[in-house]
Motif scaffolding. Structure first.
Motif, PDB file in Angstrom:
ATOM      1  N   PRO A 141       5.919  17.830  10.930  1.00  0.00           N
ATOM      2  CA  PRO A 141       4.948  17.672  11.819  1.00  0.00           C
ATOM      3  C   PRO A 141       5.440  16.293  12.260  1.00  0.00           C
ATOM      4  O   PRO A 141       4.392  15.689  13.442  1.00  0.00           O
ATOM      5  CB  PRO A 141       4.216  17.708  11.427  1.00  0.00           C
ATOM      6  CG  PRO A 141       4.792  19.283  10.204  1.00  0.00           C
ATOM      7  CD  PRO A 141       5.703  18.760   9.944  1.00  0.00           C
ATOM      8  N   GLY A 142       4.840  15.562  11.236  1.00  0.00           N
ATOM      9  CA  GLY A 142       4.400  13.954  11.277  1.00  0.00           C
ATOM     10  C   GLY A 142       5.840  13.558  12.515  1.00  0.00           C
ATOM     11  O   GLY A 142       5.902  12.959  13.094  1.00  0.00           O
ATOM     12  N   ASN A 177      -3.165  19.983   4.459  1.00  0.00           N
ATOM     13  CA  ASN A 177      -3.814  18.545   4.218  1.00  0.00           C
ATOM     14  C   ASN A 177      -3.242  18.227   4.075  1.00  0.00           C
ATOM     15  O   ASN A 177      -2.714  16.392   5.366  1.00  0.00           O
ATOM     16  CB  ASN A 177      -4.524  18.748   2.803  1.00  0.00           C
ATOM     17  CG  ASN A 177      -5.891  17.869   3.631  1.00  0.00           C
ATOM     18  OD1 ASN A 177      -6.136  16.971   3.759  1.00  0.00           O
ATOM     19  ND2 ASN A 177      -6.967  19.127   2.634  1.00  0.00           N
ATOM     20  N   PRO A 178      -2.234  17.751   3.956  1.00  0.00           N
ATOM     21  CA  PRO A 178      -0.643  15.902   4.515  1.00  0.00           C
ATOM     22  C   PRO A 178      -0.680  16.363   5.700  1.00  0.00           C
ATOM     23  O   PRO A 178       0.087  15.499   5.895  1.00  0.00           O
ATOM     24  CB  PRO A 178       0.722  17.134   3.179  1.00  0.00           C
ATOM     25  CG  PRO A 178      -0.166  17.491   2.211  1.00  0.00           C
ATOM     26  CD  PRO A 178      -1.356  18.481   3.372  1.00  0.00           C
ATOM     27  N   ALA A 227      -4.343   8.843   1.629  1.00  0.00           N
ATOM     28  CA  ALA A 227      -3.461  10.158   0.986  1.00  0.00           C
ATOM     29  C   ALA A 227      -3.173   9.975  -0.338  1.00  0.00           C
ATOM     30  O   ALA A 227      -2.902  10.759  -1.062  1.00  0.00           O
ATOM     31  CB  ALA A 227      -2.157   9.776   2.301  1.00  0.00           C
ATOM     32  N   LEU A 228      -2.160   8.307  -0.744  1.00  0.00           N
ATOM     33  CA  LEU A 228      -1.553   8.127  -1.781  1.00  0.00           C
ATOM     34  C   LEU A 228      -2.558   8.331  -3.393  1.00  0.00           C
ATOM     35  O   LEU A 228      -2.719   9.192  -4.183  1.00  0.00           O
ATOM     36  CB  LEU A 228      -1.125   6.718  -2.043  1.00  0.00           C
ATOM     37  CG  LEU A 228      -0.083   5.995  -3.093  1.00  0.00           C
ATOM     38  CD1 LEU A 228       1.249   7.246  -2.700  1.00  0.00           C
ATOM     39  CD2 LEU A 228      -0.252   5.117  -3.216  1.00  0.00           C
ATOM     40  N   VAL A 229      -3.687   8.475  -2.328  1.00  0.00           N
ATOM     41  CA  VAL A 229      -5.248   8.275  -4.425  1.00  0.00           C
ATOM     42  C   VAL A 229      -5.715   9.711  -3.667  1.00  0.00           C
ATOM     43  O   VAL A 229      -5.633  10.997  -4.787  1.00  0.00           O
ATOM     44  CB  VAL A 229      -6.336   7.980  -3.529  1.00  0.00           C
ATOM     45  CG1 VAL A 229      -7.613   7.415  -4.388  1.00  0.00           C
ATOM     46  CG2 VAL A 229      -6.135   5.937  -3.597  1.00  0.00           C
ATOM     47  N   PHE A 230      -5.907  10.217  -2.492  1.00  0.00           N
ATOM     48  CA  PHE A 230      -6.270  11.911  -2.752  1.00  0.00           C
ATOM     49  C   PHE A 230      -5.519  12.857  -2.223  1.00  0.00           C
ATOM     50  O   PHE A 230      -5.950  13.952  -3.518  1.00  0.00           O
ATOM     51  CB  PHE A 230      -7.774  11.749  -1.299  1.00  0.00           C
ATOM     52  CG  PHE A 230      -8.706  11.428  -1.816  1.00  0.00           C
ATOM     53  CD1 PHE A 230      -9.666  12.030  -2.229  1.00  0.00           C
ATOM     54  CD2 PHE A 230      -8.471   9.871  -1.056  1.00  0.00           C
ATOM     55  CE1 PHE A 230     -10.747  10.612  -2.084  1.00  0.00           C
ATOM     56  CE2 PHE A 230      -9.986   9.071  -1.114  1.00  0.00           C
ATOM     57  CZ  PHE A 230     -10.868   9.145  -2.055  1.00  0.00           C
ATOM     58  N   LEU A 231      -3.907  12.554  -1.995  1.00  0.00           N
ATOM     59  CA  LEU A 231      -3.816  14.673  -1.477  1.00  0.00           C
ATOM     60  C   LEU A 231      -3.078  14.539  -3.115  1.00  0.00           C
ATOM     61  O   LEU A 231      -2.994  15.682  -3.449  1.00  0.00           O
ATOM     62  CB  LEU A 231      -2.132  13.834  -0.822  1.00  0.00           C
ATOM     63  CG  LEU A 231      -2.590  13.426   0.303  1.00  0.00           C
ATOM     64  CD1 LEU A 231      -1.642  13.727   1.247  1.00  0.00           C
ATOM     65  CD2 LEU A 231      -3.402  15.099   0.930  1.00  0.00           C
ATOM     66  N   PRO A 251       3.767  17.561   0.799  1.00  0.00           N
ATOM     67  CA  PRO A 251       4.710  15.962   1.663  1.00  0.00           C
ATOM     68  C   PRO A 251       6.120  15.880   1.589  1.00  0.00           C
ATOM     69  O   PRO A 251       5.318  15.687   3.202  1.00  0.00           O
ATOM     70  CB  PRO A 251       4.275  14.742   0.268  1.00  0.00           C
ATOM     71  CG  PRO A 251       3.685  15.636  -0.917  1.00  0.00           C
ATOM     72  CD  PRO A 251       3.864  16.976  -0.872  1.00  0.00           C
ATOM     73  N   LEU A 252       6.405  17.139   1.178  1.00  0.00           N
ATOM     74  CA  LEU A 252       8.513  17.105   2.431  1.00  0.00           C
ATOM     75  C   LEU A 252       7.852  17.720   3.110  1.00  0.00           C
ATOM     76  O   LEU A 252       8.149  17.425   4.296  1.00  0.00           O
ATOM     77  CB  LEU A 252       9.202  17.633   1.627  1.00  0.00           C
ATOM     78  CG  LEU A 252       9.693  17.006   0.477  1.00  0.00           C
ATOM     79  CD1 LEU A 252      10.603  17.682  -0.696  1.00  0.00           C
ATOM     80  CD2 LEU A 252      10.169  15.733   0.931  1.00  0.00           C
TER      81      LEU A 252
END
Length: 355
Positions: free
Chosen positions: A39-40, A178-179, A13-17, A33-34
């Motif tokens: 949902p996480g 997506n996140p 995620a760090l690379v693509f998001l 991301p917030l």
């Protein structure tokens, strides 16, 4: 387990998001991301609730108990396929980044074979070995990430972040889909719950991991937007481009080489954990005695999946931004929610019979 859960999301995620969310929400990409953090939390609450009800079983095992031998085996089989399929995408993501940044002439089969071979050896040694590697590497990754943010601060322009919240709520929600799908990968806790030394701390540690992931991805999105502005949405590997800018004078340069070495170890952790889930799921589904017997055939299948799914990076990104989202929601949130409801109803009926 905290490091494993942070890594299972953050490694890719760090690379693509940053680029994927910025292509939809522009300057407001940092909000996605917030929003995905909530949902996480939900995924962690559901998986740990199931884990407390079935402390000695993985998700593949208690699916059969809750859904019956036939339907349970079918759903469990689809979970094993899910682990394998998604892991094939992860291996391909690794190959595409390395090919695009440092070794463009090397065939994808080389990247896939080397990564899967190392991960298979880790799985052969056991889950604890994979966890110890993450425990060793992640303090260095956090330190390097903080150093990079400091060193690129001279390239940041606050004007690139304004105007804030210029998009409507519907657009921001669309950017966060997506996140959320990537954040839901923490449901892999359901495959390792029985092997935790302190299962009573699983919920607390899962929530800590989701919070840390949210903080890292938000800071990364803000940094990418502050440096690249709206052009972030046109960068496939925005974070790598950010790392390339990091430096101090003439003696502290080429941090991208250090970063990609540590990042490859992070990818090892993610691929190994998914591979472990697929192997253990297969062993439990087929009632085998030793997980080592299926490592080689599933490793060959994993390499084949990573090479055959996509022709190029464009096809892979199209899949990640399209079919991957409902696909992930079904296995990460949908089915576990149904399983928890069934477990609750069974407990309620059992209580009525034996008050």
């Amino acid at each position: 387990m905290v490091y494993l859960l942070i890594n299972v999301v953050g490694a890719t995620a760090l690379v693509f998001l940053p680029g994927l969310t910025a292509s939809i929400a522009g300057r407001d990409a940092w909000v996605a991301p917030l929003l995905a953090t909530l949902p996480g939390f939900y995924v962690i609450l559901v998986i740990t609730a199931l884990g407390r009800r079935f402390p000695d079983r993985t998700i593949v095992q208690y699916i059969e108990k809750l859904l019956g031998p036939w339907l349970g085996k079918i759903i469990a089989f689809f979970y094993v396929l899910f682990f394998l399929h998604v892991n094939g995408v992860i291996v391909r993501e690794f190959g595409e980044l390395v090919a695009a940044t440092i070794m463009p002439q090397t065939p994808q089969v080389v990247y896939a074979t080397l990564m899967v071979a190392v991960c298979s050896y880790g799985v052969y040694q056991g889950l604890e070995v994979i966890a110890r590697v993450m425990e060793l590497v992640y303090p260095m990754m956090f330190t390097l990430f903080g150093l990079i943010l400091i060193l690129v601060s001279g390239h940041m322009q606050l004007a690139n972040l304004f105007p804030m919240l210029q998009h409507d709520f519907k657009t921001i929600i669309r950017a966060s889909l997506n996140p959320i799908a990537w954040r839901g990968e923490v449901f892999l806790l359901g495959m390792s719950f029985p092997y935790l030394a302190r299962s009573d701390l699983a919920r607390r540690n899962g929530i800590i991991a989701v919070l840390v992931i949210g903080l890292i991805l938000t800071l990364n999105a803000i940094a990418c937007t502050a440096v690249f502005g709206v052009t972030t949405g046109r960068l496939n590997f925005a974070t790598f481009e950010l790392v390339r800018l990091a430096g101090f004078g003439t003696f502290l340069t080429r941090l991208d080489a250090i970063w990609i070495i540590i990042w490859i170890v992070g990818i090892f952790g993610k691929v190994a954990l998914f591979h472990y889930a697929a192997i253990m799921g297969t062993v439990q589904l087929l009632r085998l005695k030793d997980h080592r017997t299926v490592i080689v055939p599933l490793s060959i299948l994993l390499i084949a999946l990573s090479l055959s799914q996509f022709e190029n990076l464009t096809e892979m990104v199209a899949w990640i931004t399209g079919p991957w989202i409902p696909y992930a929601y079904l296995f990460e949130m949908g089915i576990p929610t149904v399983l928890l409801l069934l477990a609750f109803l069974r407990e309620k009926s059992a209580f009525k019979r034996n008050p």
